[in-house]
Design a protein around this motif. Sequence first.
Motif, mmCIF file in Angstrom:
data_model
loop_
_atom_site.group_PDB
_atom_site.id
_atom_site.type_symbol
_atom_site.label_atom_id
_atom_site.label_comp_id
_atom_site.label_asym_id
_atom_site.label_seq_id
_atom_site.Cartn_x
_atom_site.Cartn_y
_atom_site.Cartn_z
ATOM 1 N N THR A 161 0.841 -1.201 0.000
ATOM 2 C CA THR A 161 0.000 0.000 0.000
ATOM 3 C C THR A 161 0.875 1.249 0.000
ATOM 4 O O THR A 161 0.490 2.277 -0.545
ATOM 5 N N ILE A 221 -5.995 1.090 -3.424
ATOM 6 C CA ILE A 221 -5.160 0.988 -2.225
ATOM 7 C C ILE A 221 -5.973 0.338 -1.109
ATOM 8 O O ILE A 221 -5.511 -0.564 -0.407
ATOM 9 N N GLY A 260 -5.171 -3.265 0.404
ATOM 10 C CA GLY A 260 -4.828 -3.251 1.825
ATOM 11 C C GLY A 260 -5.760 -4.138 2.629
ATOM 12 O O GLY A 260 -5.325 -4.926 3.463
#
Lengths: 574, 574
Positions: B82, B277, B281
């Motif tokens: 990330t 992201i 994540g």
Amino acid sequence: MINIERFLPAIAWLKHYRVNDFKQDFVASLIFTIMVIPQSLAYAMLAGLPAITGLYASILPSILYSLFGTSRTLAVGPVALTSVMTASAILPFAVSGSEHYASIAILLALMSGVLLLVLSLLKLGFLTNLLSHPVISGFISASALLIIIGQSKYFLGIESHGDTLLPLVTGLYQHIGSTNIPTLILSAFCITSLLMIKRYFGQLLTLTGLPESTVHLLEKSGPVIVVVVTTLIVAFFSLDQLGVAVIGTVPTSLPTMNVNIISWELIKALLPSVFLITIVGFISSVSVAQSYAAKRRQDIQPNQELAGLGLANIGSAMSGAFPVTGGLSRTVLNAECGATSPMTGIITALFILLTLLFLTPVFYYLPTVILAAIITISMSKLISFADLKALWGFSKKEAILLIITFLVVIIEGMEAGLIIGVVLSVLFFLWHTSHPHIAIVGRVPGTEHFRNIKRFDVETHNTVLTVRIDENLFFANARVFEEQLQSLVSQNPDLQHLILMCTAINMVDASALQSLEKIVSRLNDAGVKVHLSEVKGPVMDKLRHTDLLKQLNGHVFLTQHQAITTLTQYKAEE
Amino acid sequence: MINIERFLPAIAWLKHYRVNDFKQDFVASLIFTIMVIPQSLAYAMLAGLPAITGLYASILPSILYSLFGTSRTLAVGPVALTSVMTASAILPFAVSGSEHYASIAILLALMSGVLLLVLSLLKLGFLTNLLSHPVISGFISASALLIIIGQSKYFLGIESHGDTLLPLVTGLYQHIGSTNIPTLILSAFCITSLLMIKRYFGQLLTLTGLPESTVHLLEKSGPVIVVVVTTLIVAFFSLDQLGVAVIGTVPTSLPTMNVNIISWELIKALLPSVFLITIVGFISSVSVAQSYAAKRRQDIQPNQELAGLGLANIGSAMSGAFPVTGGLSRTVLNAECGATSPMTGIITALFILLTLLFLTPVFYYLPTVILAAIITISMSKLISFADLKALWGFSKKEAILLIITFLVVIIEGMEAGLIIGVVLSVLFFLWHTSHPHIAIVGRVPGTEHFRNIKRFDVETHNTVLTVRIDENLFFANARVFEEQLQSLVSQNPDLQHLILMCTAINMVDASALQSLEKIVSRLNDAGVKVHLSEVKGPVMDKLRHTDLLKQLNGHVFLTQHQAITTLTQYKAEE
């Protein structure tokens, strides 16, 4: 020989074609030609092109489809939806009526033809399945509504452009002051006559005592009569001098593509539109072809249909026209005129060619309002709430999908509506499959049947749990499946054996395989053995190539009954 | 009470938390803090931010996750993937090192936090399932490769920007002339020491006769030793004067977001990055959390995880940091340090806070090359061909999907790779389901079992055909199903009854319903009766609300056996 027939399906029907068939097809084609001409002119206008282009689009495409298509009844030519999508696609790049505009239309037909051939070669016809029923339904209603609003400018005799609700309405509002009164009066006459003739002409004909089939056929010629009468009125009173738009002089040469305007950027920019026009055209064409084929117990080969329609579009491009496809109203007419074979497509094409060569002066006084009126009336039938109502009862989610597609088409345009509709249907489907129905099952006492413990009174065990998954295992639900099993295991502290009953699993992909491996390894850590039962053949074939079966600390049982018997005996022996 | 526990899972473990637990967690946290600091600094650097930001990102997020998350072991903070995605997302809008850059990083953390909370509230966690195993695998390998190449600039001590292969390589090539020799020598020392200590430190420790668990733990501190030694070398020889980059003076206040640079356009432009992201994540975090939970027979609630990670990211934004999530290497360290509860997350956060308050001068001489070396070594483990090899044996299509994702990430970037990967996995899946396995079945003589006529020697009838569909019926295969049935009917001229055996159908959507209605109506026209057998409960519930059952000219049979018996008797009576 078989191979040639596959690529040229015409050979199949030509082999059995007799002189009598030709006689019948000749008469059918003559009637069909007269009836289909106003429609073809109208749909060319819908595409933003000179009405006469509709006839260009009805010759070569029709002949090519007759030779290479697999339907015996389908009539190929300009169709309302693809025509208006064509207009939407060209509008950002050129002004309607310009040479640019005509060139882009030809380019669209060419690209659509090539795309259809590529889809056929790569057997990618399944892509057309991405349009779900609610999306198509919302799309058609919204497009029909936009088309109808778009016709108002012809009825008022004003200039106005736009292809979504806001520009259409503001355009009309701004120009309404310059309404042409003779045009408006003629519009009222056209619409009223069309509605009246539709309603009463059949009854009138029945009174004449003609046989029912003849009445039915003549009834369909109603619009042609209105077209002829209106044209005569315009000619007689020289209404074109009063500002009523007419088709006028038809150019003596076919429009051609100006290759100078074609750039790689333009082709890339048009690609999404081409894709959507092609898919919408293909789907509507195939569904019409299939409904006729089914009645006659014939077969449609979708892949060959892609090829047939692809060649038809390339033919349309060569004729200086625009994207074509198989149309519902064309095909209904064709069948009712008594067509017995694709030969009618060829004969009709020749009649239209003759019309173009010798009869274009007849169209001089044909007013555009009558074409707009024909479009309006045929589109009004496509706006339907019945579908939404039925969907609402069946599935709220899909009904909402229809509404969203409808609204996006109206507000943002046809392409945006289709794309959002497709994305949402895929997401809805993935949402559904990512919430799989998982049942804990037990044995129905005294049988070898295993049923859901929530619905049936069944035998269960403290240490052996059987879970049946009612869904394919793939990436969209692999992790959900992991979580649910883990949750089940954490709720059953005494668990020693977990049996996965795989009756309803038709596929397992790599993501699901990974999840299965994780489950096996985690449960192994937690001291639980994992077993499989009733794995389907094709799934087992795939699993055999993997490490899962080696890692499995339990067994693979042929039947669930075997699994339970073995594991509970095993328990007893311990 | 139950409700509060649901939203604040900490209550559940705090209720049983004892002084002895605290003692163990205190020691575990102290060791963990020392070990996790270099990693946190390194990943902040990967995000293009001052290394010290990695510590800011390790305090509030860790505390918030400990209170609101459901995993008892997960350690939340900066994570390699990330972090590098964060850098990719910011690069088009700001230069690394600028105030703009830091502000956008904070904005990303805030947006990611809000998105996670929204996904939690709307229960849309299933969206994260869109990333299939081959896509994740190709994505991770390619990203790790890009990250490693990206570290070269630190080893050479040069300036260079870029986040895909071509700009990275050309950037290095252009600046290689200004390589800083002391940095290069130190790099060689760092990498060699890290590799040596990884390889031999454990063996060395075993020779000391310490218990195995202590050896295992001390072994993990190897990188910390290298960091300390390298820092001392830099300080002793004043290598920073020779051009070796060091962390230097740490600012005394937290970075804050400059709200003036935030615009609606910027937010819209960042949205796709935030989405990716967040999803990457979340997936990596949940999979780590689950593997630990499974070992301990605990349960992870994905929806509450979304909330916990969402709050952690909002906490990170408040600390002036960047997107965080649960990391694999952090969590492994945490577990090996002996953490028993989320309390370690809170204590560690306090230790890091103390470090920031009193020990930042210690970091002055810490060279960035040692962080780059740590990143390179940990990333090199993520590049693996084993996965591709295993996939190739299991499914060529999915292996190709992995390769495509890998190549697109390398060439076009991480986001493009993920998006293309997701679209292709969905298309592959739809392709698969749109080619459903359809079997004609017959009765195994003397039983009530019905099997595929191609695999078993079974009884069939001229006039009664039973078709089993091994797939859900929905938009992607509805028309294919129509075509296949039509083709079957056209091949069986004597057909009078068609039985659809529905054992493997778990869902029917509106498109499939429409196809079923079409099939019934077309076969009715062709004089064939359609019957259904063994329809599953939930499917039958849905069909009951539709017109299909009214239109059906045949019957709905509970079992296939009943259907065949009734229809063949019926035939006999005729």
